[in-house]
Design a protein around this motif. Structure first.
Motif, PDB file in Angstrom:
ATOM      1  N   GLU A  13       0.824  -1.210   0.000  1.00 63.48           N
ATOM      2  CA  GLU A  13       0.000   0.000   0.000  1.00 63.48           C
ATOM      3  C   GLU A  13       0.857   1.258   0.000  1.00 63.48           C
ATOM      4  N   ILE A  14       1.864   1.302   0.867  1.00 63.94           N
ATOM      5  CA  ILE A  14       2.695   2.510   0.995  1.00 63.94           C
ATOM      6  C   ILE A  14       3.570   2.731  -0.237  1.00 63.94           C
ATOM      7  N   CYS A  15       4.202   1.669  -0.737  1.00 63.89           N
ATOM      8  CA  CYS A  15       5.144   1.773  -1.855  1.00 63.89           C
ATOM      9  C   CYS A  15       4.460   1.677  -3.214  1.00 63.89           C
ATOM     10  N   HIS A  47      12.003  -0.846   8.233  1.00 58.91           N
ATOM     11  CA  HIS A  47      11.937   0.510   7.681  1.00 58.91           C
ATOM     12  C   HIS A  47      13.024   0.705   6.616  1.00 58.91           C
ATOM     13  N   ASP A  48      14.225   0.183   6.894  1.00 66.14           N
ATOM     14  CA  ASP A  48      15.320   0.306   5.919  1.00 66.14           C
ATOM     15  C   ASP A  48      14.968  -0.395   4.606  1.00 66.14           C
ATOM     16  N   GLN A  49      14.269  -1.505   4.701  1.00 61.86           N
ATOM     17  CA  GLN A  49      13.882  -2.226   3.492  1.00 61.86           C
ATOM     18  C   GLN A  49      12.832  -1.444   2.704  1.00 61.86           C
ATOM     19  N   MET A  50      11.973  -0.709   3.420  1.00 57.37           N
ATOM     20  CA  MET A  50      11.002   0.155   2.742  1.00 57.37           C
ATOM     21  C   MET A  50      11.737   1.186   1.884  1.00 57.37           C
ATOM     22  N   VAL A  51      12.803   1.759   2.462  1.00 57.61           N
ATOM     23  CA  VAL A  51      13.591   2.753   1.730  1.00 57.61           C
ATOM     24  C   VAL A  51      14.224   2.114   0.493  1.00 57.61           C
ATOM     25  N   ARG A  52      14.763   0.913   0.665  1.00 53.92           N
ATOM     26  CA  ARG A  52      15.397   0.234  -0.462  1.00 53.92           C
ATOM     27  C   ARG A  52      14.375  -0.134  -1.546  1.00 53.92           C
ATOM     28  N   LEU A  53      13.161  -0.436  -1.121  1.00 56.62           N
ATOM     29  CA  LEU A  53      12.115  -0.728  -2.107  1.00 56.62           C
ATOM     30  C   LEU A  53      11.788   0.498  -2.951  1.00 56.62           C
ATOM     31  N   PHE A  54      11.828   1.668  -2.347  1.00 51.17           N
ATOM     32  CA  PHE A  54      11.631   2.893  -3.122  1.00 51.17           C
ATOM     33  C   PHE A  54      12.760   3.071  -4.142  1.00 51.17           C
ATOM     34  N   ILE A  55      13.977   2.737  -3.718  1.00 44.91           N
ATOM     35  CA  ILE A  55      15.124   2.814  -4.630  1.00 44.91           C
ATOM     36  C   ILE A  55      14.937   1.829  -5.787  1.00 44.91           C
ATOM     37  N   ILE A  56      14.527   0.608  -5.443  1.00 44.46           N
ATOM     38  CA  ILE A  56      14.292  -0.408  -6.477  1.00 44.46           C
ATOM     39  C   ILE A  56      13.224   0.060  -7.453  1.00 44.46           C
ATOM     40  N   LYS A  57      12.143   0.613  -6.921  1.00 46.23           N
ATOM     41  CA  LYS A  57      11.050   1.086  -7.767  1.00 46.23           C
ATOM     42  C   LYS A  57      11.535   2.159  -8.729  1.00 46.23           C
ATOM     43  N   ARG A  58      12.366   3.066  -8.237  1.00 50.78           N
ATOM     44  CA  ARG A  58      12.896   4.137  -9.093  1.00 50.78           C
ATOM     45  C   ARG A  58      13.808   3.574 -10.175  1.00 50.78           C
ATOM     46  N   LEU A  59      14.676   2.640  -9.791  1.00 52.00           N
ATOM     47  CA  LEU A  59      15.589   2.037 -10.760  1.00 52.00           C
ATOM     48  C   LEU A  59      14.826   1.260 -11.828  1.00 52.00           C
ATOM     49  N   ARG A  60      13.765   0.575 -11.421  1.00 49.53           N
ATOM     50  CA  ARG A  60      12.950  -0.164 -12.393  1.00 49.53           C
ATOM     51  C   ARG A  60      12.246   0.795 -13.341  1.00 49.53           C
TER      52      ARG A  60
END
Length: 285
Positions: A13-15, A47-60
């Motif tokens: 939901e958040i990401c 929480h750190d994994q949430m941040v990394r998921l945002f990074i992954i989403k941007r890279l994708r």
């Protein structure tokens, strides 16, 4: 647990990442949840994994493959990351350039169809003689190749040469802007009498002064005619045009060119094919 971790549903939901995608990331070790309950296999993310998921989403979003994403997340040297991102930026720019070329070619094709449709809409009242025009041929840039055709007889379109010239233009990264032109370096009607004939196959392209094989076509006075329908019948249009040229006290003054406004490489219906015959002329002395 609620203070430190997020359920897979909450992360989705958040990401704004589908749960199915998060499970796939887990499966291929792109993002493995920090916590998994043994009794129900529920996944929980830090929480750190949430941040990394945002990074992954941007890279994708930028077009990085999952394998590239994994490598970037493992990379500790920021200079190496800068190089990777710059390479991707250049790749995106190349894709944009290619899409722009496709857009321009589609616009050219659409315009070709539009012009042909206007001619065909009037084909019910079409008369070859009504299509004859005396006008100064507009200058365009063309890329072409000349070939000595053995025992040439102009009854059928030479598709092999057409395809060759189109592919050669694309290999040179030339921007195709218009129709295929076929010029016969012989006297008028010479292409119909089954003998060796020097034929130039070319295609209208965007001006490219860096390519020595791109040259100007046009800028001369020409008698023009429009032929609609089967190409094998075009000789009758030639005969009528030649008679019209003589009636106007004109003489042929250069190689005859056929401009294929709608051709077999555009649409298969031969009844809709349109050829413009371009005959350079000058007044008789």
């Amino acid at each position: 647990m609620k203070d430190k971790y997020y359920s897979i549903g909450k992360v989705s939901e958040i990401c704004n990442i589908p749960i199915k995608t998060l499970r796939y990331y887990d499966k291929i070790n792109v993002m493995v949840p920090n916590l998994r309950q043994e009794n129900n296999n529920y996944r929980y993310y830090s929480h750190d994994q949430m941040v990394r998921l945002f990074i992954i989403k941007r890279l994708r979003y930028l077009g990085f493959s999952l394998e590239e994403v994994k490598n970037i997340l493992k990379e500790n040297d920021i200079k190496n990351i800068e190089v990777i991102v710059e390479e991707k930026r250049n790749s995106i720019k190349a894709e944009i350039d290619e899409l722009n070329k496709k857009y321009e070619e589609a616009a050219t094709f659409k315009n070709k169809i539009h012009v042909a449709n206007m001619i065909l809409e009037n084909s019910g009242n079409y008369n070859v003689d009504n299509s004859f025009r005396l006008e100064r041929q507009r200058e365009v840039y063309v890329f072409g190749k000349t070939a000595m055709m053995q025992s040439y007889k102009n009854e059928n379109v030479n598709l092999e040469k057409w395809i060759d010239i189109i592919e050669a233009a694309k290999e040179r990264n030339l921007n195709i802007q218009g129709d295929i032109l076929v010029s016969y370096h012989t006297e008028m009607f010479g292409q119909f009498i089954n003998r060796d004939c020097e034929v130039e196959f070319s295609i209208v392209v965007e001006n490219n002064v860096e390519d020595v094989e791109v040259k100007k076509f046009g800028g001369f006075l020409a008698a023009n005619a429009i032929h609609v329908g089967e190409y094998s019948d075009i000789i009758h249009t030639y005969i009528s045009l030649k008679r019209w040229i003589e009636e106007k006290s004109l003489v042929v003054n250069g190689p005859v060119t056929e401009r294929f406004m709608l051709s077999p490489v555009d649409l298969p219906n031969t009844n809709s094919h349109i050829v413009k015959i371009i005959v350079p002329v000058k007044p008789t002395i």
